[in-house]
Design an enzyme around this catalytic site. Structure first.
Site, PDB file in Angstrom:
ATOM      1  N   GLY A   1     -12.636  11.115   1.767  1.00 15.91           N
ATOM      2  CA  GLY A   1     -13.400  10.609   0.618  1.00 15.91           C
ATOM      3  C   GLY A   1     -14.896  10.794   0.804  1.00 15.91           C
TER       4      GLY A   1
ATOM      5  N   ASP B   1      -8.511  -3.259  -1.265  1.00 20.35           N
ATOM      6  CA  ASP B   1      -9.133  -2.319  -2.189  1.00 20.35           C
ATOM      7  C   ASP B   1     -10.529  -2.037  -1.657  1.00 20.35           C
ATOM      8  OD1 ASP B   1      -9.267  -0.670  -4.387  1.00 20.35           O
ATOM      9  OD2 ASP B   1      -9.915  -2.243  -5.763  1.00 20.35           O
TER      10      ASP B   1
ATOM     11  N   HIS C   1     -16.169  -1.468   7.029  1.00 22.81           N
ATOM     12  CA  HIS C   1     -15.962  -2.479   5.985  1.00 22.81           C
ATOM     13  C   HIS C   1     -14.528  -3.011   6.027  1.00 22.81           C
ATOM     14  CE1 HIS C   1     -15.355   1.661   4.861  1.00 22.81           C
ATOM     15  NE2 HIS C   1     -14.649   1.344   3.795  1.00 22.81           N
TER      16      HIS C   1
ATOM     17  N   THR D   1       0.849  -1.196   0.000  1.00 21.77           N
ATOM     18  CA  THR D   1       0.000   0.000   0.000  1.00 21.77           C
ATOM     19  C   THR D   1       0.878   1.237   0.000  1.00 21.77           C
ATOM     20  OG1 THR D   1      -1.698   1.251   1.180  1.00 21.77           O
ATOM     21  CG2 THR D   1      -0.179  -0.001   2.541  1.00 21.77           C
TER      22      THR D   1
END
Lengths: 187, 187
Positions: free
Chosen positions: A147, A70, A172, A12
Site C-alpha cells: 500500500g 481497520d 499503528h 479479517t
C-alpha cells in the site's frame, strides 16, 4: 484475565494480518480464530465508527467475542484524504497519483492509524486506536510493506525501506493492539 | 398503481433533493415524506449495494416503504475514482485537485450515476440506476449546480454552466427516478 476473552474471533479476509496478530495474542494466552465473514463496513469520516459497527454486527451474528481492525493513512495537506477509504484509493489511484496530488505541498505531515474494535454479543463495541506519524515522501522508496508504505517516511526512511519486521514493532497496528491487550489484561 | 406505493418515505438529509423528488413523484400521485434518519451507508465499489443496504435498514426500522438514493461520478482514467466516495473526496480534495489528477490524462470520459433503492419492510430492496456520460473539463466552468458539476462537460457545456433546471431534465438522478416510476406504475 477474564476467561471469556481467552478465545477471540478475528474477522479479517487478510491471512497475513491474521497470522501476525494471532502470534502476538498467543504470547498473551489469547487464542485467535480467523473468520473471513463478509460483515458490512460503513462509511464514516474516521475509523472508530467503521470498526465498531463491523465488530458489533459480527459479534451479534456469531454469538462470540469478536475483534476487527481497520486502518488508513491521513494526509494533513489533503484534509485527511484518503483516510477511511485508503484501500479503495490505493487501488484506484496508486502511489504515483497520490504523489502528484502532493507535488506542490510543503506540509508533508501524515499519519497511519489503526483502530481495533472488540465486541461481545449484545454488548456495545469498544475501540482501541494506534497512530504513527510521518511525512509523505517525494518519491516511492523501498519495496517492503504494501500500500502506502513506500511513500510514508518515518524518521528519514520509508516503511517500504524499513521492512515489515521493523514496522511491526512501531506500527499503528501494533500500538492499537498493545492498547487492546493492556485493556484485556485488566479484565 | 398498487396503493401500497402511494405514500413513500424518502430518507435523505438533503432538503433540496427532497423538494425536487417530491414534486416529480406528486405529479404521478405518489406522496413523498422526508425522513432525515441517519441510516448506515456501507462501503462498496458501486452504488447499488450501498443504496440497497440503507433502504432495507430504513424500511425494516420504520415499517413503511422507503426509498433512498446515492450518487457519484466515475472517472474512467482514474479507474472509477471517486465513485461511491464522491462526496467525501469532493470535501477533502475539491475540484482543483481532481483536475490536477487529470492534468496529463487524454481519456477524459466520466459518468455521473444515481441509484435509487426502494424497499418494503421485510422484503428485498430493488434498485434503479441512471447514468449520464460526459467528459472531465480542463478547468472549472459555471457556478450552477454543486460538487463536481463545474468540471463535468456534457456536450460542450459543464453542468455548472447548464444550471439546475436543464440538468434536472437530463440528469442521472432524473433517469433513475424515471425507471423507478415506470416500475411503480406497473405494480
Amino acid at each position: 484475565m477474564n476467561p471469556a476473552f481467552e478465545k477471540i474471533v478475528f474477522v479479517t479476509g487478510n491471512a497475513g494480518k491474521f497470522s501476525e496478530i494471532q502470534a502476538i495474542l498467543a504470547s498473551f494466552g489469547v487464542e485467535a480464530i480467523q473468520n473471513k465473514g463478509d460483515y458490512p463496513e460503513i462509511q464514516a469520516d474516521d475509523l472508530e465508527p467503521i470498526a465498531a459497527y463491523s465488530a458489533k454486527a459480527a459479534a451479534d451474528d456469531l454469538g462470540v467475542p469478536v475483534m476487527v481492525d481497520d486502518s488508513g493513512i491521513f494526509i494533513q495537506a489533503l484534509n485527511g484524504f484518503p483516510g477511511p477509504y485508503s484501500r479503495f484509493i490505493e487501488d484506484r489511484l496508486g502511489n504515483p497519483r497520490v504523489l502528484l496530488l502532493m507535488k506542490n505541498e510543503t506540509n508533508r505531515d501524515a499519519y497511519f492509524k489503526t483502530v481495533i474494535a472488540f465486541c461481545e454479543p449484545r454488548k456495545e463495541p469498544l475501540t482501541f486506536s494506534g497512530t504513527v506519524e510521518g511525512k509523505i515522501a517525494f518519491e516511492e522508496r523501498g519495496d517492503g510493506g504494501f500500500g502506502f508504505d513506500p511513500i510514508f517516511d518515518y524518521n528519514g526512511q520509508t516503511f517500504g525501506e524499513l521492512g515489515a519486521e521493523f514496522k511491526n514493532t512501531v506500527s499503528h497496528r501494533r500500538r492499537a493492539l498493545d492498547k487492546f491487550i493492556e485493556w484485556m489484561e485488566k479484565q
